[in-house]
Design a protein around this motif. Sequence first.
Motif, PDB file in Angstrom:
ATOM      1  N   ALA A 426       0.863  -1.179   0.000  1.00  0.00           N
ATOM      2  CA  ALA A 426       0.000   0.000   0.000  1.00  0.00           C
ATOM      3  C   ALA A 426       0.899   1.227   0.000  1.00  0.00           C
ATOM      4  CB  ALA A 426      -0.904   0.004   1.225  1.00  0.00           C
ATOM      5  N   THR A 427       0.683   2.133  -0.941  1.00  0.00           N
ATOM      6  CA  THR A 427       1.556   3.289  -1.070  1.00  0.00           C
ATOM      7  C   THR A 427       0.795   4.581  -0.822  1.00  0.00           C
ATOM      8  OG1 THR A 427       1.160   3.629  -3.440  1.00  0.00           O
ATOM      9  CG2 THR A 427       2.870   2.043  -2.822  1.00  0.00           C
ATOM     10  N   SER A 428       1.516   5.567  -0.306  1.00  0.00           N
ATOM     11  CA  SER A 428       0.939   6.889  -0.088  1.00  0.00           C
ATOM     12  C   SER A 428       2.030   7.931  -0.293  1.00  0.00           C
ATOM     13  CB  SER A 428       0.352   7.001   1.328  1.00  0.00           C
ATOM     14  OG  SER A 428      -0.196   8.287   1.558  1.00  0.00           O
ATOM     15  N   PHE A 429       1.778   8.878  -1.175  1.00  0.00           N
ATOM     16  CA  PHE A 429       2.720   9.956  -1.463  1.00  0.00           C
ATOM     17  C   PHE A 429       2.032  11.287  -1.176  1.00  0.00           C
ATOM     18  CE2 PHE A 429       3.860   6.396  -4.157  1.00  0.00           C
ATOM     19  CZ  PHE A 429       5.222   6.281  -3.954  1.00  0.00           C
ATOM     20  N   SER A 430       2.710  12.157  -0.451  1.00  0.00           N
ATOM     21  CA  SER A 430       2.127  13.448  -0.096  1.00  0.00           C
ATOM     22  C   SER A 430       2.802  14.565  -0.882  1.00  0.00           C
ATOM     23  CB  SER A 430       2.285  13.709   1.402  1.00  0.00           C
ATOM     24  OG  SER A 430       3.647  13.710   1.782  1.00  0.00           O
ATOM     25  N   GLY A 431       2.003  15.547  -1.229  1.00  0.00           N
ATOM     26  CA  GLY A 431       2.524  16.674  -1.989  1.00  0.00           C
ATOM     27  C   GLY A 431       1.546  17.820  -1.997  1.00  0.00           C
ATOM     28  N   SER A 432       1.647  18.648  -3.002  1.00  0.00           N
ATOM     29  CA  SER A 432       0.749  19.793  -3.148  1.00  0.00           C
ATOM     30  C   SER A 432       0.692  20.171  -4.615  1.00  0.00           C
ATOM     31  CB  SER A 432       1.235  20.978  -2.309  1.00  0.00           C
ATOM     32  OG  SER A 432       2.517  21.393  -2.730  1.00  0.00           O
ATOM     33  N   ILE A 433      -0.246  21.057  -4.941  1.00  0.00           N
ATOM     34  CA  ILE A 433      -0.389  21.564  -6.304  1.00  0.00           C
ATOM     35  C   ILE A 433      -0.531  23.087  -6.238  1.00  0.00           C
ATOM     36  CG2 ILE A 433      -1.845  21.643  -8.365  1.00  0.00           C
ATOM     37  CD1 ILE A 433      -2.607  18.798  -7.905  1.00  0.00           C
ATOM     38  N   ASP A 434       0.275  23.768  -7.017  1.00  0.00           N
ATOM     39  CA  ASP A 434       0.153  25.227  -7.123  1.00  0.00           C
ATOM     40  C   ASP A 434      -0.768  25.524  -8.295  1.00  0.00           C
ATOM     41  OD1 ASP A 434       0.348  27.944  -7.222  1.00  0.00           O
ATOM     42  OD2 ASP A 434       2.545  28.013  -7.217  1.00  0.00           O
ATOM     43  N   ARG A 435      -1.997  25.932  -7.975  1.00  0.00           N
ATOM     44  CA  ARG A 435      -2.985  26.209  -9.014  1.00  0.00           C
ATOM     45  C   ARG A 435      -2.905  27.636  -9.527  1.00  0.00           C
ATOM     46  NH1 ARG A 435      -8.184  23.064  -6.215  1.00  0.00           N
ATOM     47  NH2 ARG A 435      -7.461  20.945  -6.733  1.00  0.00           N
ATOM     48  N   ASN A 436      -1.932  28.393  -9.034  1.00  0.00           N
ATOM     49  CA  ASN A 436      -1.762  29.769  -9.491  1.00  0.00           C
ATOM     50  C   ASN A 436      -0.909  29.849 -10.747  1.00  0.00           C
ATOM     51  OD1 ASN A 436      -3.131  31.002  -7.155  1.00  0.00           O
ATOM     52  ND2 ASN A 436      -1.369  30.244  -5.995  1.00  0.00           N
ATOM     53  N   THR A 437      -0.312  28.729 -11.138  1.00  0.00           N
ATOM     54  CA  THR A 437       0.503  28.709 -12.344  1.00  0.00           C
ATOM     55  C   THR A 437      -0.282  28.076 -13.480  1.00  0.00           C
ATOM     56  OG1 THR A 437       1.430  26.545 -11.797  1.00  0.00           O
ATOM     57  CG2 THR A 437       2.589  28.487 -10.946  1.00  0.00           C
ATOM     58  N   SER A 438       0.196  28.272 -14.679  1.00  0.00           N
ATOM     59  CA  SER A 438      -0.435  27.685 -15.868  1.00  0.00           C
ATOM     60  C   SER A 438       0.652  27.050 -16.734  1.00  0.00           C
ATOM     61  CB  SER A 438      -1.190  28.756 -16.657  1.00  0.00           C
ATOM     62  OG  SER A 438      -1.834  28.183 -17.767  1.00  0.00           O
ATOM     63  N   PRO A 439       0.655  25.739 -16.849  1.00  0.00           N
ATOM     64  CA  PRO A 439      -0.274  24.807 -16.187  1.00  0.00           C
ATOM     65  C   PRO A 439       0.036  24.678 -14.696  1.00  0.00           C
ATOM     66  CG  PRO A 439       1.433  23.591 -17.339  1.00  0.00           C
ATOM     67  CD  PRO A 439       1.661  25.034 -17.671  1.00  0.00           C
ATOM     68  N   GLU A 440      -0.862  24.008 -13.986  1.00  0.00           N
ATOM     69  CA  GLU A 440      -0.667  23.826 -12.553  1.00  0.00           C
ATOM     70  C   GLU A 440       0.634  23.076 -12.281  1.00  0.00           C
ATOM     71  OE1 GLU A 440      -4.143  21.739 -11.382  1.00  0.00           O
ATOM     72  OE2 GLU A 440      -5.429  23.515 -11.364  1.00  0.00           O
ATOM     73  N   THR A 441       1.301  23.434 -11.184  1.00  0.00           N
ATOM     74  CA  THR A 441       2.590  22.831 -10.852  1.00  0.00           C
ATOM     75  C   THR A 441       2.445  21.898  -9.666  1.00  0.00           C
ATOM     76  OG1 THR A 441       3.712  24.846 -11.590  1.00  0.00           O
ATOM     77  CG2 THR A 441       5.003  23.269 -10.281  1.00  0.00           C
ATOM     78  N   PRO A 442       2.751  20.584  -9.851  1.00  0.00           N
ATOM     79  CA  PRO A 442       2.682  19.646  -8.724  1.00  0.00           C
ATOM     80  C   PRO A 442       4.017  19.598  -7.980  1.00  0.00           C
ATOM     81  CG  PRO A 442       3.023  18.430 -10.749  1.00  0.00           C
ATOM     82  CD  PRO A 442       2.955  19.883 -11.133  1.00  0.00           C
ATOM     83  N   PHE A 443       3.941  19.350  -6.671  1.00  0.00           N
ATOM     84  CA  PHE A 443       5.122  19.224  -5.828  1.00  0.00           C
ATOM     85  C   PHE A 443       4.993  17.965  -4.966  1.00  0.00           C
ATOM     86  CE2 PHE A 443       4.862  23.732  -6.683  1.00  0.00           C
ATOM     87  CZ  PHE A 443       6.178  24.133  -6.847  1.00  0.00           C
ATOM     88  N   ILE A 444       6.142  17.383  -4.601  1.00  0.00           N
ATOM     89  CA  ILE A 444       6.210  16.355  -3.573  1.00  0.00           C
ATOM     90  C   ILE A 444       6.685  17.022  -2.293  1.00  0.00           C
ATOM     91  CG2 ILE A 444       7.423  14.274  -2.806  1.00  0.00           C
ATOM     92  CD1 ILE A 444       5.239  13.734  -4.821  1.00  0.00           C
ATOM     93  N   SER A 445       6.084  16.671  -1.169  1.00  0.00           N
ATOM     94  CA  SER A 445       6.345  17.364   0.090  1.00  0.00           C
ATOM     95  C   SER A 445       7.793  17.193   0.543  1.00  0.00           C
ATOM     96  CB  SER A 445       5.428  16.832   1.194  1.00  0.00           C
ATOM     97  OG  SER A 445       4.088  17.072   0.890  1.00  0.00           O
ATOM     98  N   GLN A 446       8.304  18.228   1.176  1.00  0.00           N
ATOM     99  CA  GLN A 446       9.596  18.151   1.846  1.00  0.00           C
ATOM    100  C   GLN A 446       9.340  17.582   3.232  1.00  0.00           C
ATOM    101  OE1 GLN A 446      11.714  21.829   2.065  1.00  0.00           O
ATOM    102  NE2 GLN A 446      13.450  20.976   3.172  1.00  0.00           N
ATOM    103  N   SER A 447       9.430  16.262   3.314  1.00  0.00           N
ATOM    104  CA  SER A 447       9.015  15.581   4.528  1.00  0.00           C
ATOM    105  C   SER A 447       9.729  14.248   4.640  1.00  0.00           C
ATOM    106  CB  SER A 447       7.491  15.367   4.513  1.00  0.00           C
ATOM    107  OG  SER A 447       7.082  14.467   5.501  1.00  0.00           O
ATOM    108  N   SER A 448       9.874  13.780   5.881  1.00  0.00           N
ATOM    109  CA  SER A 448      10.468  12.452   6.099  1.00  0.00           C
ATOM    110  C   SER A 448       9.506  11.334   5.736  1.00  0.00           C
ATOM    111  CB  SER A 448      10.904  12.310   7.566  1.00  0.00           C
ATOM    112  OG  SER A 448       9.776  12.446   8.420  1.00  0.00           O
ATOM    113  N   THR A 449       8.246  11.679   5.504  1.00  0.00           N
ATOM    114  CA  THR A 449       7.241  10.686   5.095  1.00  0.00           C
ATOM    115  C   THR A 449       6.596  11.096   3.774  1.00  0.00           C
ATOM    116  OG1 THR A 449       5.553  11.801   6.454  1.00  0.00           O
ATOM    117  CG2 THR A 449       6.764   9.978   7.472  1.00  0.00           C
TER     118      THR A 449
END
Length: 879
Positions: A426-449
């Motif tokens: 079972a996998t889980s990846f955390s991140g975020s999306i900047d919807r203020n850019t065009s196209p939207e920019t995805p990020f992976i979290s700066q985190s130990s998990t």
Amino acid sequence: MLIKRFARKQLSVAVAVASSGLISSALAQSVAVDTSEQFSPASLEEVVVVGRLQSVAASLTDERLELPYSADFLGFEAIARAGDSTIGAALRRVTGVTLVDSKFIYIRGLGERYSNVTVNGAAVPSPDLARSVIPLDLFPSSIVESLKVQKSWGPELPANFGGGAIDIRTRSVPSGPVAALSIGTGFNTESDDGLTYSDNSGSMPQALTNAISRYKGDLSQSNIFDIENAAGNAISRLEAEQVQRDLILSLNRNVALNQGKLDPDRDIKIDLGNAWDVSDDLVLGASLNWGYDEEYRNKNQIKRSIGNPSDNFSESQRTVYELRKTLAIVLGAEYAEDNTIQLSHYVIQNDADEASITSGFSSNNPASENRPRVNYDTRLEERELELTQVSGSHRLGEFSPVPVLEMLSFEWFYSDAQATTNVPNATSFSGSIDRNTSPETPFISQSSTAGQFEFLALEDNVESWGGRAELPIDIDGRELIVSGGWWNSEKTREYYGYTANIGTNATVGTPQTVFTDERINDLNNVFDLAMGSGFGNESYVAAQKIGAVYGGLDFRMTEEWRITLGARWEEYQQAVLPVNLLDFTGVFNQQLIEQLQDPNQKFAVQNDDIYSSFAVTYSGMSLLGANEFQIRFSASETVVRPDLRELADVAYIDPELNVRVFGNPGLQTTDISNFDLRGEFYYDGGDNFTVSLFYKDLERPIEQVEGAGSDDDTVLRYINGDSGEVYGVEFEGLKTLPAGLFLSGNVTLSDSEIAITSNNEVTNTDRRLTGHSKYVVNASLGYDSPDERHSASILYNISSERIFFAGTSGNDDAFEQPFGSLDVIYNYYPTENLSLKVKVTNLLDSSREFEQKNSSGTNVKILEQEVGTSVGLSLSWKY
């Protein structure tokens, strides 16, 4: 007395056929005539077919009439009529029963922990990761002969009895040749497009398993460096980092989520069997049942925080693929009609493969910034139940040494079963999306998990055996039945879980572009690996042993009055021990040993007690216009014990609603006093009416309450209340109508109360029990054409709102809202061997909704999950 009991059986034929929905207006007239009448040759074949169905349904109604305790039954023909594919779905039709999560049964407003489930009288294991009770969607209805739901307790049942006891009675060997084939397809209106991913199979990498052992659970670069050098393997820190990177590379990261078209539902079932007359006295039989079905379902969710729902919420796009396989093999022998032996073997597999993308906002990233956090999740859960049972029934008959023992009968069973559940990756990846850019920019979290890989394994083994003897004795024309027996169950349960966490720095991209072999092999990129779930221990081992002996007296004093007494002595032993798979120092185990030596320890319990029951039945021939009626009263003392998982000092995720749950080793058993008054009235043509009053007094009821969690996370735990009670009335009936129509249904009206004075965190200390619905309604309007070519049913099921969990810290209780399910089934029989079925479920397109009022009085819809309308089409051929 014998004459009256025979007459009752004749009436029960009409009742059963009508209630099973297999009767047309023409057939209703045929059951009213004397069975000794001659039928014309032209209709002989038709009568034989109907008679077979009558005998099955009538035997269940006859059993209901003869039982001293209140019970309801569903036969295979009634289940087939409703088109229910699983036992859980079929049990929705029973009076006072509600189905939760499509898996768990609530009887008379009490949660699944208050229901006891057996298969042919034997205890069975559960493959459910979140509960020790067996999920009833696991069993396909194709292997079922009948379902028995007993609502008043008798000593032949386990003492663990609250709302009721469900016995799944599987099909026996046929009496003649059987051959059947069914194929089907379907779709769901909310599941046209959905999420899929490449591959989540396999298991925990061997390299990771070896590394956990070698490095004592600490996979940090510094620990790898220290241990290798201490062992004489001189390596540099750069080489230690490469060892860690190789471990990360061993993880299956081929889980890229894709949006696409979902396949339609598919199912196929094959049924074969026969019986052979070996001699005048010996008959052998065998049957084979095989089934396969698969479906995709979107279970999209919206969650809102109770504190700030407008700024703290999440939306999940969630697709679940389910695959079910069933194999049932039954062998049987009958000798001289008084002795039967049956061997049954079942292998039931149920896999659920889930993919989801969840985006949301919280106080740390408000909606105004338009940068939602995102989680990418996949989970494959492989469940399997393998069950082998051997049983026999015998009557002395002509072999009796003395005439008084000729009617002595004896039944016995032995059952060995194993349930397993594996989550290979079972996998889980955390991140975020900047919807203020065009196209939207995805990020992976700066985190130990930033990336999590979970590996879970459950094995639940249950061995169960028992027997029962019964001897009817004639006392001056009155019948006394003396019975007694024993029942044993031994259960072991092992649950192990590992979580591997990959940490990285903030990186532009999605999981499939960030966690690649190329990036991980580049030591200029930041990646780290650590073991641990981060929210507490997950693993545990448990054992449970139950031994019981029981006896009873059933005395028919007159034709009208019957008294039944029974008692059961039951010894109960249970131990639940948490396991820390990453403890290589021995500290955890040493602490556990010290805690076990405490006289007040909660890990292991042993007790025994005597549980008793009393029932009185009055039978008459004329009341409220009925041809025959029965009035029964029963009282009993029982107990409900916590599930193994509820007692374990561990934390886990309930996969159905994706909420975190914590066990409580301090939970105590619930003592219950049960009272039941039931009246059954039977009329001409099969019409019938039943009314039941019930009352239950609970001492220390177990409740699910809200625990301390983050703003965007629901956390649940278990506590004991001080006292509680459940009381209500049930109505059930069937009315035949003109033109081949019939109306059947049931209504349960009830209420409950619980008092919690020993826990000052609970907001409402006097309220209803969690899981309790004030009303449950099941209604069915059926039609059978006079030429037997067409049949149709409209089925409606609804229950009132029920408490999902009890609120704490000023928040009100969370309520699951009413879910009204309207189903329509149509059957067309072009020939005697062919049938075509169309079924539409949830025609009203209802969804699951949960609401909770916060401390300021605002009503918040904390969870919504779509269900959709499902359409199924199947074609069946039967020899």
